[in-house]
Design a protein around this motif. Structure first.
Motif, PDB file in Angstrom:
ATOM      1  N   GLU A  37      28.042  -4.542  -2.633  1.00  0.00           N
ATOM      2  CA  GLU A  37      26.701  -4.538  -3.221  1.00  0.00           C
ATOM      3  C   GLU A  37      26.423  -5.820  -3.992  1.00  0.00           C
ATOM      4  O   GLU A  37      25.308  -6.341  -3.977  1.00  0.00           O
ATOM      5  N   LEU A  38      27.454  -6.331  -4.656  1.00  0.00           N
ATOM      6  CA  LEU A  38      27.280  -7.556  -5.435  1.00  0.00           C
ATOM      7  C   LEU A  38      27.205  -8.782  -4.546  1.00  0.00           C
ATOM      8  O   LEU A  38      26.435  -9.703  -4.798  1.00  0.00           O
ATOM      9  N   GLY A  39      28.037  -8.800  -3.510  1.00  0.00           N
ATOM     10  CA  GLY A  39      28.168 -10.003  -2.697  1.00  0.00           C
ATOM     11  C   GLY A  39      27.194 -10.069  -1.549  1.00  0.00           C
ATOM     12  O   GLY A  39      26.377  -9.177  -1.324  1.00  0.00           O
ATOM     13  N   HIS A  40      27.297 -11.142  -0.796  1.00  0.00           N
ATOM     14  CA  HIS A  40      26.469 -11.363   0.392  1.00  0.00           C
ATOM     15  C   HIS A  40      27.357 -11.220   1.616  1.00  0.00           C
ATOM     16  O   HIS A  40      28.424 -11.810   1.687  1.00  0.00           O
ATOM     17  N   SER A  62      27.990  -5.032  11.154  1.00  0.00           N
ATOM     18  CA  SER A  62      28.147  -5.299   9.736  1.00  0.00           C
ATOM     19  C   SER A  62      28.292  -3.961   9.036  1.00  0.00           C
ATOM     20  O   SER A  62      28.656  -2.968   9.657  1.00  0.00           O
ATOM     21  N   PHE A  63      27.946  -3.912   7.766  1.00  0.00           N
ATOM     22  CA  PHE A  63      28.073  -2.684   7.007  1.00  0.00           C
ATOM     23  C   PHE A  63      26.841  -1.819   7.228  1.00  0.00           C
ATOM     24  O   PHE A  63      25.768  -2.330   7.514  1.00  0.00           O
ATOM     25  N   PRO A  64      26.943  -0.513   7.064  1.00  0.00           N
ATOM     26  CA  PRO A  64      25.831   0.377   7.347  1.00  0.00           C
ATOM     27  C   PRO A  64      24.564   0.057   6.563  1.00  0.00           C
ATOM     28  O   PRO A  64      23.475   0.225   7.055  1.00  0.00           O
ATOM     29  N   SER A  65      24.696  -0.342   5.337  1.00  0.00           N
ATOM     30  CA  SER A  65      23.528  -0.650   4.525  1.00  0.00           C
ATOM     31  C   SER A  65      23.869  -1.846   3.653  1.00  0.00           C
ATOM     32  O   SER A  65      24.851  -1.820   2.918  1.00  0.00           O
ATOM     33  N   ILE A  66      23.097  -2.900   3.719  1.00  0.00           N
ATOM     34  CA  ILE A  66      23.484  -4.158   3.094  1.00  0.00           C
ATOM     35  C   ILE A  66      22.437  -4.616   2.098  1.00  0.00           C
ATOM     36  O   ILE A  66      21.263  -4.652   2.402  1.00  0.00           O
ATOM     37  N   VAL A  67      22.840  -4.924   0.920  1.00  0.00           N
ATOM     38  CA  VAL A  67      21.967  -5.545  -0.067  1.00  0.00           C
ATOM     39  C   VAL A  67      22.586  -6.868  -0.458  1.00  0.00           C
ATOM     40  O   VAL A  67      23.707  -6.909  -0.942  1.00  0.00           O
ATOM     41  N   SER A  68      21.896  -7.946  -0.223  1.00  0.00           N
ATOM     42  CA  SER A  68      22.398  -9.264  -0.595  1.00  0.00           C
ATOM     43  C   SER A  68      21.891  -9.605  -1.980  1.00  0.00           C
ATOM     44  O   SER A  68      20.741  -9.988  -2.160  1.00  0.00           O
ATOM     45  N   ARG A  69      22.713  -9.431  -2.981  1.00  0.00           N
ATOM     46  CA  ARG A  69      22.309  -9.712  -4.355  1.00  0.00           C
ATOM     47  C   ARG A  69      22.881 -11.030  -4.863  1.00  0.00           C
ATOM     48  O   ARG A  69      22.439 -11.539  -5.874  1.00  0.00           O
ATOM     49  N   ASN A  70      23.887 -11.539  -4.178  1.00  0.00           N
ATOM     50  CA  ASN A  70      24.471 -12.832  -4.551  1.00  0.00           C
ATOM     51  C   ASN A  70      24.912 -12.879  -6.012  1.00  0.00           C
ATOM     52  O   ASN A  70      24.535 -13.769  -6.767  1.00  0.00           O
ATOM     53  N   ILE A  71      25.705 -11.895  -6.405  1.00  0.00           N
ATOM     54  CA  ILE A  71      26.214 -11.809  -7.776  1.00  0.00           C
ATOM     55  C   ILE A  71      27.707 -12.104  -7.771  1.00  0.00           C
ATOM     56  O   ILE A  71      28.461 -11.550  -6.971  1.00  0.00           O
ATOM     57  N   ASP A  72      28.143 -12.964  -8.671  1.00  0.00           N
ATOM     58  CA  ASP A  72      29.564 -13.247  -8.827  1.00  0.00           C
ATOM     59  C   ASP A  72      30.227 -12.161  -9.672  1.00  0.00           C
ATOM     60  O   ASP A  72      29.559 -11.438 -10.424  1.00  0.00           O
ATOM     61  N   LEU A  73      31.538 -12.088  -9.568  1.00  0.00           N
ATOM     62  CA  LEU A  73      32.305 -11.046 -10.256  1.00  0.00           C
ATOM     63  C   LEU A  73      33.168 -11.640 -11.364  1.00  0.00           C
ATOM     64  O   LEU A  73      33.838 -12.652 -11.175  1.00  0.00           O
ATOM     65  N   VAL A  74      33.152 -10.977 -12.509  1.00  0.00           N
ATOM     66  CA  VAL A  74      34.122 -11.232 -13.583  1.00  0.00           C
ATOM     67  C   VAL A  74      34.892  -9.932 -13.777  1.00  0.00           C
ATOM     68  O   VAL A  74      34.291  -8.863 -13.898  1.00  0.00           O
ATOM     69  N   TYR A  75      36.218 -10.011 -13.791  1.00  0.00           N
ATOM     70  CA  TYR A  75      37.015  -8.782 -13.907  1.00  0.00           C
ATOM     71  C   TYR A  75      38.344  -9.095 -14.573  1.00  0.00           C
ATOM     72  O   TYR A  75      38.578 -10.211 -15.018  1.00  0.00           O
ATOM     73  N   GLY A  76      39.210  -8.083 -14.644  1.00  0.00           N
ATOM     74  CA  GLY A  76      40.441  -8.200 -15.410  1.00  0.00           C
ATOM     75  C   GLY A  76      41.556  -9.005 -14.791  1.00  0.00           C
ATOM     76  O   GLY A  76      42.635  -9.136 -15.389  1.00  0.00           O
ATOM     77  N   SER A  87      37.754  -7.124  -6.253  1.00  0.00           N
ATOM     78  CA  SER A  87      37.822  -8.587  -6.218  1.00  0.00           C
ATOM     79  C   SER A  87      37.887  -9.090  -4.781  1.00  0.00           C
ATOM     80  O   SER A  87      37.241 -10.083  -4.418  1.00  0.00           O
ATOM     81  N   GLN A  88      38.643  -8.395  -3.948  1.00  0.00           N
ATOM     82  CA  GLN A  88      38.757  -8.792  -2.550  1.00  0.00           C
ATOM     83  C   GLN A  88      37.421  -8.624  -1.824  1.00  0.00           C
ATOM     84  O   GLN A  88      37.013  -9.473  -1.030  1.00  0.00           O
ATOM     85  N   ALA A  89      36.717  -7.520  -2.112  1.00  0.00           N
ATOM     86  CA  ALA A  89      35.432  -7.267  -1.455  1.00  0.00           C
ATOM     87  C   ALA A  89      34.395  -8.325  -1.828  1.00  0.00           C
ATOM     88  O   ALA A  89      33.655  -8.803  -0.965  1.00  0.00           O
ATOM     89  N   VAL A  90      34.333  -8.685  -3.093  1.00  0.00           N
ATOM     90  CA  VAL A  90      33.368  -9.702  -3.533  1.00  0.00           C
ATOM     91  C   VAL A  90      33.734 -11.064  -2.956  1.00  0.00           C
ATOM     92  O   VAL A  90      32.874 -11.812  -2.478  1.00  0.00           O
ATOM     93  N   PHE A  91      35.021 -11.371  -2.963  1.00  0.00           N
ATOM     94  CA  PHE A  91      35.482 -12.665  -2.449  1.00  0.00           C
ATOM     95  C   PHE A  91      35.191 -12.782  -0.956  1.00  0.00           C
ATOM     96  O   PHE A  91      34.737 -13.829  -0.475  1.00  0.00           O
ATOM     97  N   GLU A  92      35.448 -11.719  -0.217  1.00  0.00           N
ATOM     98  CA  GLU A  92      35.185 -11.735   1.225  1.00  0.00           C
ATOM     99  C   GLU A  92      33.691 -11.821   1.518  1.00  0.00           C
ATOM    100  O   GLU A  92      33.287 -12.267   2.590  1.00  0.00           O
ATOM    101  N   GLY A  93      32.878 -11.392   0.546  1.00  0.00           N
ATOM    102  CA  GLY A  93      31.442 -11.498   0.699  1.00  0.00           C
ATOM    103  C   GLY A  93      30.904 -12.870   0.376  1.00  0.00           C
ATOM    104  O   GLY A  93      29.692 -13.094   0.413  1.00  0.00           O
ATOM    105  N   GLY A  94      31.791 -13.810   0.030  1.00  0.00           N
ATOM    106  CA  GLY A  94      31.375 -15.186  -0.197  1.00  0.00           C
ATOM    107  C   GLY A  94      30.957 -15.509  -1.612  1.00  0.00           C
ATOM    108  O   GLY A  94      30.393 -16.580  -1.869  1.00  0.00           O
ATOM    109  N   ARG A  95      31.237 -14.621  -2.551  1.00  0.00           N
ATOM    110  CA  ARG A  95      30.857 -14.880  -3.933  1.00  0.00           C
ATOM    111  C   ARG A  95      32.070 -15.309  -4.761  1.00  0.00           C
ATOM    112  O   ARG A  95      33.217 -15.080  -4.391  1.00  0.00           O
ATOM    113  N   HIS A  96      31.784 -15.934  -5.906  1.00  0.00           N
ATOM    114  CA  HIS A  96      32.850 -16.433  -6.768  1.00  0.00           C
ATOM    115  C   HIS A  96      33.439 -15.287  -7.591  1.00  0.00           C
ATOM    116  O   HIS A  96      32.718 -14.399  -8.046  1.00  0.00           O
TER     117      HIS A  96
END
Length: 264
Positions: A37-40, A62-76, A87-96
């Motif tokens: 959801e966060l990534g593209h 692709s995925f059944p329902s896609i929202v391209s929000r282009n949001i980067d992730l900050v996590y632990g 982290s892997q899902a966001v990274f694979e979606g092309g986001r930082h």
């Protein structure tokens, strides 16, 4: 196939979650879904034509329902449990991806190859301040003591006026129902102001939660303005030596001041 392209007002969202995957597969699914959801995510479209050049079939992989929000992730910063999945899902979606982890926990919470940028910090207090400094909003996935502690601290900071960023609960399979009931009870008993109850935004799915957080605006009365949260408000003076206090208090004090200064 529903395809929706959106750009969020959030550049980065901090996600609190556990280094354990939990017992239910729905927790793992939710972490991956939130990451998507966060990534593209790219769409692969195959058009099959008739001999007369009309379109016979449209196949979208692709995925059944896609929202391209282009949001980067900050996590632990961990590579295991729900932390590793999102982290892997966001990274694979092309986001930082920015992971913030105390040096002491690196051998325990990082196994194998990490993704994105890893920031090693001195302790838990600095970890939370650094995560908050880099983020425009906060989301808590299901987790344990650490997740709850991080969540409640950013809620408290919002109530105090230290920040005005949305705080979201991804309430997967009703995981946080008991916590929300406890907070409602605290409101009923007069320990939490009813307006402060609205600091917490909750939803059962990542898409619904991010949408509600996009629409969030503070409704509570803050204790003090952000500007007021300066060193002077802590009674700091040359005669006040915080080093005489317990080391953990000193580190927490320093981390909070760091976050306030960097958030201006």
């Amino acid at each position: 196939m529903e395809i929706e392209m959106k750009h969020s007002k959030f550049k980065r969202i901090c996600v609190f979650c556990g280094s354990s995957p939990g017992k239910k597969s729905s927790y793992k699914d939710a972490a991956i879904e939130l990451g998507k959801e966060l990534g593209h995510h790219n769409l692969f479209i195959v058009l099959v034509f008739h001999s007369d050049s009309s379109v016979m079939a449209l196949w979208v992989k692709s995925f059944p329902s896609i929202v391209s929000r282009n949001i980067d992730l900050v996590y632990g910063g961990g590579s295991i449990g729900l932390m590793g999945l999102i982290s892997q899902a966001v990274f694979e979606g092309g986001r930082h991806v920015i992971g913030v982890i105390p040096k002491t926990l690196m051998p325990r919470e990082i196994t194998g190859e990490t993704v994105g940028e890893v920031k090693a910090v001195a302790d838990m207090h600095q970890r939370k301040a650094e995560m908050a400094r880099h983020s425009d909003a906060f989301i808590a996935l299901p987790g344990g003591y650490g997740t709850l502690e991080e969540l409640l601290e950013v809620i408290t900071w919002a109530q105090l006026g230290i920040h005005d960023k949305p705080v979201g609960l991804l309430n997967v399979d009703g995981y946080y129902n008991s916590l929300l009931s406890f907070i409602d009870k605290a409101v009923e008993e007069g320990f939490i102001n009813p307006s402060a109850r609205h600091i917490i935004v909750s939803a059962p799915t990542p898409r619904e939660l991010v949408k509600k957080m996009e629409e969030y605006f503070p409704r509570h009365e803050i204790v003090a303005s952000k500007v007021s949260w300066e060193i002077e408000q802590f009674g700091y003076s040359p005669q006040f030596d915080i080093s005489r206090h317990h080391p953990s208090l000193r580190r927490k004090f320093a981390a909070l001041l760091y976050f306030i200064a960097e958030s201006k």
